[in-house]
Design a protein around this motif. Sequence first.
Motif, mmCIF file in Angstrom:
data_model
loop_
_atom_site.group_PDB
_atom_site.id
_atom_site.type_symbol
_atom_site.label_atom_id
_atom_site.label_comp_id
_atom_site.label_asym_id
_atom_site.label_seq_id
_atom_site.Cartn_x
_atom_site.Cartn_y
_atom_site.Cartn_z
ATOM 1 N N PHE A 1 0.931 -1.124 -0.090
ATOM 2 C CA PHE A 1 0.271 -0.054 -0.074
ATOM 3 C C PHE A 1 1.008 1.309 0.008
ATOM 4 O O PHE A 1 0.667 2.282 -0.813
ATOM 5 N N PHE A 2 2.017 1.329 0.719
ATOM 6 C CA PHE A 2 2.921 2.500 1.025
ATOM 7 C C PHE A 2 3.556 2.659 -0.691
ATOM 8 O O PHE A 2 3.218 3.995 -1.140
ATOM 9 N N VAL A 3 4.084 1.580 -1.112
ATOM 10 C CA VAL A 3 4.573 1.795 -2.551
ATOM 11 C C VAL A 3 3.615 2.393 -3.468
ATOM 12 O O VAL A 3 3.808 3.352 -4.305
ATOM 13 N N THR A 4 2.287 1.773 -3.529
ATOM 14 C CA THR A 4 1.273 2.131 -4.607
ATOM 15 C C THR A 4 0.881 3.485 -3.992
ATOM 16 O O THR A 4 0.458 4.451 -4.991
ATOM 17 N N ALA A 5 0.931 3.940 -2.794
ATOM 18 C CA ALA A 5 0.280 5.250 -2.460
ATOM 19 C C ALA A 5 1.442 6.379 -3.005
ATOM 20 O O ALA A 5 1.072 7.344 -3.487
ATOM 21 N N LEU B 1 7.844 -3.414 -11.780
ATOM 22 C CA LEU B 1 7.436 -3.362 -10.307
ATOM 23 C C LEU B 1 5.866 -3.553 -10.189
ATOM 24 O O LEU B 1 5.453 -4.361 -9.189
ATOM 25 N N GLY B 2 5.168 -2.747 -11.113
ATOM 26 C CA GLY B 2 3.816 -2.840 -10.680
ATOM 27 C C GLY B 2 2.940 -4.121 -11.063
ATOM 28 O O GLY B 2 2.271 -4.559 -10.211
ATOM 29 N N TRP B 3 3.344 -4.671 -12.180
ATOM 30 C CA TRP B 3 2.726 -5.781 -12.750
ATOM 31 C C TRP B 3 3.259 -6.886 -12.312
ATOM 32 O O TRP B 3 2.501 -7.990 -12.149
ATOM 33 N N LEU C 1 4.475 -6.402 -7.565
ATOM 34 C CA LEU C 1 3.467 -5.911 -6.433
ATOM 35 C C LEU C 1 2.164 -6.560 -6.741
ATOM 36 O O LEU C 1 1.346 -6.953 -5.963
ATOM 37 N N LEU C 2 1.723 -6.808 -7.864
ATOM 38 C CA LEU C 2 0.365 -7.463 -8.312
ATOM 39 C C LEU C 2 0.512 -8.872 -7.598
ATOM 40 O O LEU C 2 -0.512 -9.323 -6.927
#
Lengths: 166, 349
Positions: B206-210, B325-327, B330-331
């Motif tokens: 959550f922190f990274v995505t925020a 990183l996102g796909w 983190l996903l």
Amino acid sequence: MANVKTNTEAQRMTFWERIYLPEIARGLGLTFRQMFKPTFTRQYPEERWIPEGSYRGRPVLVQEEEGERCVACGLCSRVCPALAIEVRAAETTQEKERYPEKFEINMLRCIYCGFCEEVCPEEAIVMSKDYELVFGSQEEGIFGKDKLLVPVSQLQERLEFLRQWR
Amino acid sequence: MNLTQFLIITAQAGMLVNMMLIAAAYMVLAERKVSAWIQNRLGPNRVGWWGMLQSFADVFKLYLKEDIVPAAADYKFHALAPVISIAVAITVYAVIPWSGPLIEIDGVQYGLAMAPDMNVALLTILAMTSVGVYGVALAGWSSNSKYSLMGGLRSAAQMISYELSMGLSIIGVVLICGSLNLVEIIQYQTANGWNVFYQPLAFVIFFVTALAETNRAPFDLPEAEPELVGGYHTEYSGMKFGLLYLAEYGNMLASSAIMATLFLGGWDPVPFIDEAALLGLDPYSLPMVLIQHGVFVGKAATLVFVFIWIRWSLPRFRYDQLMNLGWKILLPLSLANITITGIVLLLLN
């Protein structure tokens, strides 16, 4: 290139380095420590920096008791790469015979290279420590003799520096 | 709804909007101060004591500046984009539970939150942050400039890809607490300990995505100064720029507050301890509620500091690294987190 050791992607970084977070934490620790170190900021208008003799500030003419040292040879004007200096010579009955009737430095053009000071045979034009140059218009940026002449007593440090390294 | 209620809620809304604006002003000051300290400088210290009025001077300057619209820009959308950004940023503040109930009038309790007991508060937040993309993407597109468009596109791609992981990381919390109501989530954490101890992975995700959602470094690609001049707000000036800037800081504070609510126990001062009983106070009495309000604001402010601290420590991600990183990381991690949480909860019950 026989001695080059090739690394695979996996060998280059350990697992902990590859998941980034511990390394990021280390980086954050470094910046956090920086926050408590003393600052380098100078509070300018209250705290002014006084330059050393080697500093090349605004070029000025040396004024002695009988008048300026300048003999209006025009070498400074000739050497100036920015074409900032204009000298018009005139003659007197005094021992030196010549003096600048008009001596103007366009401070908007001056690049503070110090060539005028280097080329001057009389040590008549030197770079001062003055670095606070503000003008409200282009006309104000052209300094005449009234602003350029500075008593020799104020320029001792620079003159000594010049003699030391000449 | 009677007139008294209407007036009180209007006053609350006014208070919250002003609180956000003033908080954003001081966050800008904090940003400049912290960056200065990290770089061994002093930061703004001329306008007001300790630079306290610097942001207000800046805003005053922005009001006086000429509002330039590029000749080729689509004027309507160019003007609409900052409005969308700021409206969305403010809307999120309505559901954040800044404090418990402070006063009771005609049998209805009011606190420093507009709709604290909304049962879909968490969904509202996710929905609103998604709408926030429109502001940025429209700003980039309507300016009709290459840099702005690049910034807008990047931000659209980035915000959409990170929203997935963000939403999925919250599901772990929702599974544990069994509610989308933020106040209930806080009450659950007050009783059972903070979610960060049960969901550390979700907290990190959550922190990274925020960070990515609020366009903060190291994910500030939409406004990468060295590459895109100013990113999506290159062609903005005057108070329109001010609004985009304000929305950014507003989002930052909102994300910090949401993070404090979901993972750091909201207004609970110390985990695993019943503070109200320890201090001999009724948990719903005024002093306790004020303490809780202070604690909540303190947590949000600390997280804002961490946001700023990270910005001045880490370099920017490259675009492909960001997407990887996102796909790819983190996903799957957030999906794994949901699965594990689900299995553990199933086994415990």
